[in-house]
Design a protein around this motif. Sequence first.
Motif, PDB file in Angstrom:
ATOM      1  N   SER A  37     100.094 -14.372 -15.630  1.00 28.33           N
ATOM      2  CA  SER A  37      99.950 -15.331 -14.530  1.00 28.33           C
ATOM      3  C   SER A  37      99.651 -16.722 -15.078  1.00 28.33           C
ATOM      4  O   SER A  37     100.204 -17.719 -14.609  1.00 28.33           O
ATOM      5  CB  SER A  37      98.839 -14.900 -13.571  1.00 28.33           C
ATOM      6  OG  SER A  37      99.170 -13.706 -12.919  1.00 28.33           O
ATOM      7  N   GLY A  94      96.719 -10.739 -16.306  1.00 26.80           N
ATOM      8  CA  GLY A  94      96.247 -12.090 -16.005  1.00 26.80           C
ATOM      9  C   GLY A  94      96.856 -13.134 -16.922  1.00 26.80           C
ATOM     10  O   GLY A  94      97.198 -14.233 -16.490  1.00 26.80           O
ATOM     11  N   PHE A 117      95.178 -15.335  -5.068  1.00 23.67           N
ATOM     12  CA  PHE A 117      94.914 -14.247  -6.009  1.00 23.67           C
ATOM     13  C   PHE A 117      94.396 -14.769  -7.348  1.00 23.67           C
ATOM     14  O   PHE A 117      93.634 -14.101  -8.029  1.00 23.67           O
ATOM     15  CB  PHE A 117      96.170 -13.421  -6.259  1.00 23.67           C
ATOM     16  CG  PHE A 117      96.841 -12.901  -5.016  1.00 23.67           C
ATOM     17  CD1 PHE A 117      96.120 -12.596  -3.871  1.00 23.67           C
ATOM     18  CD2 PHE A 117      98.209 -12.713  -4.990  1.00 23.67           C
ATOM     19  CE1 PHE A 117      96.744 -12.112  -2.730  1.00 23.67           C
ATOM     20  CE2 PHE A 117      98.852 -12.219  -3.861  1.00 23.67           C
ATOM     21  CZ  PHE A 117      98.115 -11.918  -2.727  1.00 23.67           C
ATOM     22  N   VAL A 118      94.882 -15.947  -7.751  1.00 17.88           N
ATOM     23  CA  VAL A 118      94.496 -16.564  -9.016  1.00 17.88           C
ATOM     24  C   VAL A 118      94.282 -18.048  -8.762  1.00 17.88           C
ATOM     25  O   VAL A 118      95.090 -18.684  -8.074  1.00 17.88           O
ATOM     26  CB  VAL A 118      95.593 -16.397 -10.102  1.00 17.88           C
ATOM     27  CG1 VAL A 118      95.205 -17.091 -11.395  1.00 17.88           C
ATOM     28  CG2 VAL A 118      95.894 -14.934 -10.356  1.00 17.88           C
ATOM     29  N   THR A 175      97.099 -22.562  -7.959  1.00 15.29           N
ATOM     30  CA  THR A 175      96.789 -21.316  -7.264  1.00 15.29           C
ATOM     31  C   THR A 175      98.035 -20.443  -7.224  1.00 15.29           C
ATOM     32  O   THR A 175      99.157 -20.952  -7.158  1.00 15.29           O
ATOM     33  CB  THR A 175      96.287 -21.552  -5.832  1.00 15.29           C
ATOM     34  OG1 THR A 175      97.290 -22.251  -5.083  1.00 15.29           O
ATOM     35  CG2 THR A 175      94.985 -22.327  -5.812  1.00 15.29           C
ATOM     36  N   ALA A 183      89.038 -19.991 -14.302  1.00 16.51           N
ATOM     37  CA  ALA A 183      90.099 -18.983 -14.194  1.00 16.51           C
ATOM     38  C   ALA A 183      89.525 -17.882 -13.324  1.00 16.51           C
ATOM     39  O   ALA A 183      88.722 -17.074 -13.777  1.00 16.51           O
ATOM     40  CB  ALA A 183      90.498 -18.462 -15.564  1.00 16.51           C
ATOM     41  N   ARG A 184      89.915 -17.908 -12.067  1.00 14.61           N
ATOM     42  CA  ARG A 184      89.368 -16.952 -11.099  1.00 14.61           C
ATOM     43  C   ARG A 184      90.480 -16.021 -10.643  1.00 14.61           C
ATOM     44  O   ARG A 184      91.504 -16.465 -10.136  1.00 14.61           O
ATOM     45  CB  ARG A 184      88.786 -17.717  -9.914  1.00 14.61           C
ATOM     46  CG  ARG A 184      88.012 -16.860  -8.952  1.00 14.61           C
ATOM     47  CD  ARG A 184      87.216 -17.711  -7.989  1.00 14.61           C
ATOM     48  NE  ARG A 184      88.060 -18.626  -7.250  1.00 14.61           N
ATOM     49  CZ  ARG A 184      88.290 -18.549  -5.948  1.00 14.61           C
ATOM     50  NH1 ARG A 184      87.734 -17.599  -5.241  1.00 14.61           N
ATOM     51  NH2 ARG A 184      89.061 -19.422  -5.359  1.00 14.61           N
ATOM     52  N   PHE A 185      90.267 -14.721 -10.860  1.00 12.78           N
ATOM     53  CA  PHE A 185      91.219 -13.695 -10.467  1.00 12.78           C
ATOM     54  C   PHE A 185      90.553 -12.856  -9.377  1.00 12.78           C
ATOM     55  O   PHE A 185      89.556 -12.190  -9.633  1.00 12.78           O
ATOM     56  CB  PHE A 185      91.588 -12.810 -11.664  1.00 12.78           C
ATOM     57  CG  PHE A 185      92.239 -13.578 -12.783  1.00 12.78           C
ATOM     58  CD1 PHE A 185      93.621 -13.664 -12.859  1.00 12.78           C
ATOM     59  CD2 PHE A 185      91.474 -14.224 -13.735  1.00 12.78           C
ATOM     60  CE1 PHE A 185      94.225 -14.371 -13.882  1.00 12.78           C
ATOM     61  CE2 PHE A 185      92.067 -14.939 -14.761  1.00 12.78           C
ATOM     62  CZ  PHE A 185      93.448 -15.008 -14.830  1.00 12.78           C
ATOM     63  N   THR A 186      91.098 -12.881  -8.164  1.00 10.03           N
ATOM     64  CA  THR A 186      90.442 -12.216  -7.040  1.00 10.03           C
ATOM     65  C   THR A 186      91.162 -10.963  -6.564  1.00 10.03           C
ATOM     66  O   THR A 186      90.566 -10.164  -5.852  1.00 10.03           O
ATOM     67  CB  THR A 186      90.291 -13.174  -5.853  1.00 10.03           C
ATOM     68  OG1 THR A 186      91.584 -13.607  -5.438  1.00 10.03           O
ATOM     69  CG2 THR A 186      89.438 -14.382  -6.232  1.00 10.03           C
ATOM     70  N   THR A 187      92.410 -10.809  -6.937  1.00 11.45           N
ATOM     71  CA  THR A 187      93.211  -9.666  -6.485  1.00 11.45           C
ATOM     72  C   THR A 187      94.131  -9.215  -7.601  1.00 11.45           C
ATOM     73  O   THR A 187      94.706 -10.056  -8.301  1.00 11.45           O
ATOM     74  CB  THR A 187      94.074 -10.059  -5.259  1.00 11.45           C
ATOM     75  OG1 THR A 187      93.215 -10.521  -4.223  1.00 11.45           O
ATOM     76  CG2 THR A 187      94.893  -8.903  -4.747  1.00 11.45           C
TER      77      THR A 187
END
Length: 117
Positions: free
Chosen positions: A43, A40, A107-108, A99, A67-71
């Motif tokens: 990224s 992460g 994904f982020v 994004t 900070a959102r990590f979904t995949t």
Amino acid sequence: MLENSFYKILTSADGHYTVALLPDCDVYRGHFPGEPISPGVCSIQMVKELMERQTGKHLMLTDVKQARFTTLITPVQHHTLDVNIELTPADDKYTYHATVGQGDNVFVELKGTASTL
């Protein structure tokens, strides 16, 4: 700097970038051997470097509100990524919304403030 070691810019226009992940990057030897996963923090650093390219200034991320990590991102499954960055200038800093994903799949997602150095 991760450009040309972790990722390579394929296209750029008005805050939209298409990047290729480079699977031979040393990061993947330790994260994780045989099943590479993009950290992460890499990224986030990639987004910061693309913001610097966009502004032409050296920046420091001074505030990360989201900070959102979904995949999980892997160079095997995700050869190319779309990075979209919205920057709003205010004095010597910028607010940002970025994004990282593919097409409509995010994904982020990052939101915060970056200051000029």
